[in-house]
Design an enzyme around this catalytic site. Structure first.
Site, short mmCIF file in Angstrom:
data_model
loop_
_atom_site.label_atom_id
_atom_site.label_comp_id
_atom_site.label_asym_id
_atom_site.label_seq_id
_atom_site.Cartn_x
_atom_site.Cartn_y
_atom_site.Cartn_z
N GLU A 1 0.72 -1.31 0.04
CA GLU A 1 -0.15 -0.06 0.03
C GLU A 1 0.91 1.13 0.01
O GLU A 1 1.97 1.55 0.78
CB GLU A 1 -0.85 -0.07 1.22
N ASN B 1 -3.18 -1.63 7.59
CA ASN B 1 -4.46 -2.38 7.29
C ASN B 1 -4.34 -3.87 7.17
O ASN B 1 -3.86 -4.34 6.28
CB ASN B 1 -4.77 -1.70 5.81
N GLU C 1 -10.47 4.67 9.50
CA GLU C 1 -10.91 4.35 8.10
C GLU C 1 -11.42 2.83 7.75
O GLU C 1 -10.82 2.04 6.95
CB GLU C 1 -9.46 4.47 7.06
N ARG D 1 -2.10 3.67 16.93
CA ARG D 1 -1.95 4.72 16.00
C ARG D 1 -3.14 5.70 16.46
O ARG D 1 -4.36 5.14 16.82
CB ARG D 1 -2.34 4.45 14.75
N ARG E 1 -11.78 17.61 10.46
CA ARG E 1 -11.00 16.28 10.44
C ARG E 1 -9.45 16.58 11.29
O ARG E 1 -9.23 15.86 11.95
CB ARG E 1 -10.54 15.71 9.00
N LYS F 1 0.78 10.41 13.46
CA LYS F 1 1.37 11.24 12.25
C LYS F 1 1.81 12.77 12.49
O LYS F 1 1.29 13.08 13.46
CB LYS F 1 0.68 11.24 11.15
N ASP G 1 -2.86 14.24 7.27
CA ASP G 1 -2.23 13.17 6.81
C ASP G 1 -1.03 13.11 5.76
O ASP G 1 -1.22 12.93 4.65
CB ASP G 1 -3.42 12.28 5.94
N GLU H 1 4.03 9.02 -0.53
CA GLU H 1 2.32 9.07 -1.03
C GLU H 1 1.94 10.15 -1.51
O GLU H 1 1.42 10.49 -2.52
CB GLU H 1 1.56 8.51 0.03
N TRP I 1 -13.04 13.40 1.96
CA TRP I 1 -12.16 12.81 1.21
C TRP I 1 -12.09 13.53 -0.37
O TRP I 1 -11.93 13.03 -1.32
CB TRP I 1 -12.70 11.26 0.83
C1 GCV Z 1 -2.30 2.40 5.25
C2 GCV Z 1 -3.86 7.41 4.37
C3 GCV Z 1 -3.09 6.40 3.19
C4 GCV Z 1 -3.80 5.18 3.34
C5 GCV Z 1 -3.21 4.73 4.69
C6 GCV Z 1 -3.65 5.35 5.72
C7 GCV Z 1 -2.96 5.23 7.01
O1 GCV Z 1 -5.11 7.54 4.30
O2 GCV Z 1 -3.82 6.96 1.83
O3 GCV Z 1 -3.22 4.18 2.35
O4 GCV Z 1 -3.36 3.12 4.95
O5 GCV Z 1 -3.17 7.01 5.49
O6 GCV Z 1 -1.94 5.80 7.50
O7 GCV Z 1 -3.54 4.40 7.74
#
Ligand code: GCV
Length: 716
Positions: free
Chosen positions: A162, A210, A291, A324, A335, A359, A364, A392, A557
């Site tokens: 991912e 995930n 999520e 997390r 958000r 984070k 994000d 990303e 989103w």
């Molecule tokens: C692993 C963002 C990313 C997702 C990621 C998520 C997270 O939304 O786009 O791909 O999922 O962060 O950090 O859990």
């Protein structure tokens, strides 16, 4: 006649048949030699060797006070990579010194002392790094800022990753031999472990947050054991991401409620199974109620209850839980505020082997965010930063973006937790308040690509994460300097051999460093200047899409939620009269962000919704400034292109060509970002793009019709 002898001395003429055979033989030999040389070249220049290119140029005598698999590696590294005085003696000592913390070390020209064998290995890497980068080597103690320095791999069990942009997973694959551990696997894992250890990284979460429940199946755990066995001598512990609903999904239980005795028993048995296979198992990483992932809230329990249940089970084995804080819902609440609101009431309720993993920013991993207000807020709960090494939101493996400046900006942000100087670094490394464990995580950018990271310069981000995890006070300049010297050593480029050191520094080291240090700001400029954020098209997070808002998609989103552009202005109002996200920061920050006069312009549209004619500090109106920033971003990338062309004589052909081609694509992408955003926002600002700037070359309609998962799509 002995034709061999004859040919050897040149007396007899060979027969025709002999000639033919000889010719074929010669051709095959030459052919094989060429193939061999090419292979060597490819191996030498495809980037696979990362920053670990030095081969010994002199011999060294190593005396070591202890024998272990780890000290064996230390001795071997010294012998293979020694660049110091010929026949020097280096003494490696494992002996307790109270000034040395954890896996820290004392090192100097004559040797290394540490409390642990791993400390000795780290000291060896430091010594070799200094030799290779021509830095002074004086007696000095080096202690790590964080006790746990961990890569998070978002690798799935089928081998996909991912947000991975460098090929498939180095750990997992699908197919018939998915569970077979080959020699090739082990070699790669060992190279990976060595690279990490050379930076001081001491942990790896081997799978995606995930998480698949199958991660906890016995056959998967056996592979985890095989990986952990290879990583162990290099001091790297294995960790796993777990799915909170695993007891229900693979354990056959009716519930995964964390207070249910059967559920607890199921986890206990699992933890025991893991600890038996992997005695130094690091612990679990959990994405819960985030999520769509399951979590304790599904059963009416808090994050603390869920995390503590796992923490209690891991405690006897020294394991930790990284829980997390990346949580947000479609609640109608901003958000950016949600993680703080959800976790602050739980401060003090977590076990001491739970660390809240937050984070760097409140949304994000955006190109630029202010720090997450959880840093400097939590006081009786351990908290650790999560950085994203994989790009990303920063051009993936196409754009050259050196992330150290962004991370340093974050780590050096003042939270004012205990008055001025309470940087995020100090709030997370145990300086501001005691934490039983301190840690930092980086989402890895590593895959099966021969250069590991997809872009030669993306390796610098892996390097930078490791170096900052070891020392969170390092500067970006220092990190870039080291990385360039180690990754593109002067002596490695044939063409530069004849040039002297100062020529190399002036024409190669300094320009490349300049490019790296500017690259993050350039990306912010051409993507999201002045505090704009999350204006990507689609879920791929590569190209621009300030217009992207498919019917039915949840608002948070879609980019309009974040930029809030209308004819009155642009930006998210998070002031006291807006969403009041500013209140989550301590004074004087709260007021500083709240007031227009004091809000740093880099965060302007993060905290304020402003009219298009708002006067900036430089006298321009907001709309014009936005256009100037977009324009500056494109021009910066064009400068990088020129700069890279000029350094050609100092770099091997393969890496030169690869980077050149990526810079071309980055240039096109920057242009598309600029044109798309300017033209889209212009519909609201109703103002001209300043006449002295380059006018758009694309038209909005054609840009809006594409989804931009790669810019190439637009070009085809
Ligand atoms: C692993 C963002 C990313 C997702 C990621 C998520 C997270 O939304 O786009 O791909 O999922 O962060 O950090 O859990």
């Amino acid at each position: 006649m002995n034709s061999y002898k004859g040919r050897e001395y040149g007396f007899d003429q060979p027969t025709l048949l002999e000639s033919a055979i000889f010719n074929v033989h010669v051709k095959i030999t030459i052919g094989l030699t060429i193939v061999f040389i090419c292979t060597l070249n490819v191996q030498a220049e495809n980037g696979h060797n990362l920053w670990l290119r030095a081969k010994s140029s002199a011999s060294v005598i190593v005396v070591c006070s202890m024998k272990s698999a780890t000290t064996d590696i230390a001795v071997q590294e010294l012998k293979q990579c020694w660049h110091g005085k010929k026949d020097a003696t280096i003494v490696l000592t494992v002996k307790h010194n109270p000034s040395i913390k954890g896996d820290g070390f004392e090192f100097g020209p004559d040797g290394i002392q540490a409390n642990t064998d791993l400390g000795v290995l780290y000291g060896v890497y430091e010594l070799l790094r200094r030799q290779q980068s021509a830095e002074p080597i004086e007696k000095e103690i080096s202690n790590p800022s964080y006790e746990r320095r961990i890569l998070n791999h978002w690798d799935n069990l089928d081998g996909t990753i991912e947000r991975g942009y460098a090929g498939h997973s180095i750990f997992w694959r699908k197919g018939n031999d998915a569970w077979r551990v080959t020699e090739k696997d082990k070699r790669l894992w060992q190279e990976y472990a060595r690279a990490n250890a050379s930076l001081g990284i001491n942990g790896a979460v081997l799978n995606n947050v995930n998480a698949s429940p199958d991660m906890l199946n016995t056959e998967t755990l056996n592979r985890v054991k095989a990986i952990a066995d290879v990583l162990r001598p290099y001091g790297i512990r294995a960790y796993l991401s777990v799915k909170f609903s695993s007891p229900g999904l693979i354990g056959g239980l009716k519930t995964s409620d964390p207070v249910d005795p059967e559920v607890t028993q199921w986890w206990k048995t699992k933890v025991e199974e893991i600890a038996k296979l992997i005695p130094d198992f690091g612990g679990f990483l959990v994405k819960a109620n985030s999520e769509g992932q399951p979590g304790p809230q599904d059963f009416g329990r808090t994050h603390a209850v869920g995390a503590n249940m796992l923490a209690d089970l891991l405690k006897p084995y020294g394991g930790i839980v990284m829980w997390r804080a990346f949580v947000y819902k479609t609640s109608g609440e901003d958000r950016a505020k949600q993680a703080y609101d959800e976790f602050m009431p739980l401060d003090g309720q977590f076990r001491d082997n739970v660390i809240i993993q937050a984070k760097n920013g409140p949304i994000d991993f955006q190109p630029r965010e202010p720090f997450s207000p959880l840093f400097g807020a939590l006081e009786t709960t351990s908290v650790m930063p999560e950085l994203q090494i994989t790009q990303e939101y920063l051009g993936q493996s196409t754009h050259l973006v050196f992330l150290a400046p962004m991370w340093v900006e974050f780590l050096q942000s003042d939270t004012y937790q205990k008055g001025e100087g309470s940087t995020v670094a100090r709030c997370t490394d145990g300086s501001n308040f005691p934490q039983r464990f301190t840690a930092i995580a980086g989402v890895a950018n590593i895959g099966l690509d021969s250069n590991w990271c997809g872009h030669q310069f993306a390796q610098a981000n892996w390097y930078a994460f490791g170096r900052l995890a070891w020392n969170n006070r390092l500067t970006s300049d220092r990190i870039a300097d080291e990385w360039i010297r180690l990754t593109f050593p002067r002596h490695q480029s044939d063409q530069s051999k004849t040039r002297n050191v100062s020529d190399w520094q002036e024409r190669f080291l300094l320009p490349v460093k300049h490019m790296m240090l500017q690259s993050h700001e350039a990306a912010v400029n051409y993507m999201m200047p002045l505090g704009l954020h999350h204006i990507f098209a689609g879920d791929h997070h590569y190209g621009p899409g300030p217009w992207y808002a498919p019917t039915g998609l949840r608002a948070d989103w879609t980019p309009p939620y974040y930029h809030q552009a209308d004819t009155n202005g642009i930006g998210f109002d998070r002031t006291r009269t807006g969403s009041n996200a500013v209140r989550q920061y301590r004074e004087p920050l709260c007021s500083q962000f709240n007031e227009l006069e004091t809000c740093p312009e880099i965060y302007l549209l993060w905290f304020h919704h402003l009219p298009w004619n708002h006067k900036m500090k430089n006298g321009r109106v907001l709309w014009d400034e936005l256009c100037y920033r977009y324009d500056a971003g494109v021009r910066q990338v064009r400068e990088f292109q020129k700069l890279w062309n000029q350094i050609q004589p100092y770099v091997d052909e393969q890496r030169f060509t690869e980077v050149r081609s990526k810079l071309r694509r980055q240039c096109r992408a920057a242009q598309i970002w600029k044109d798309g955003c300017e033209l889209y926002f212009q519909q609201f600002s109703r103002r001209p793009i300043p006449a002295d700037l380059e006018q758009p070359v694309y038209d909005l309609k054609s840009l809006e019709e594409l989804d931009f998962s790669t810019i190439d799509e637009f070009e085809n």
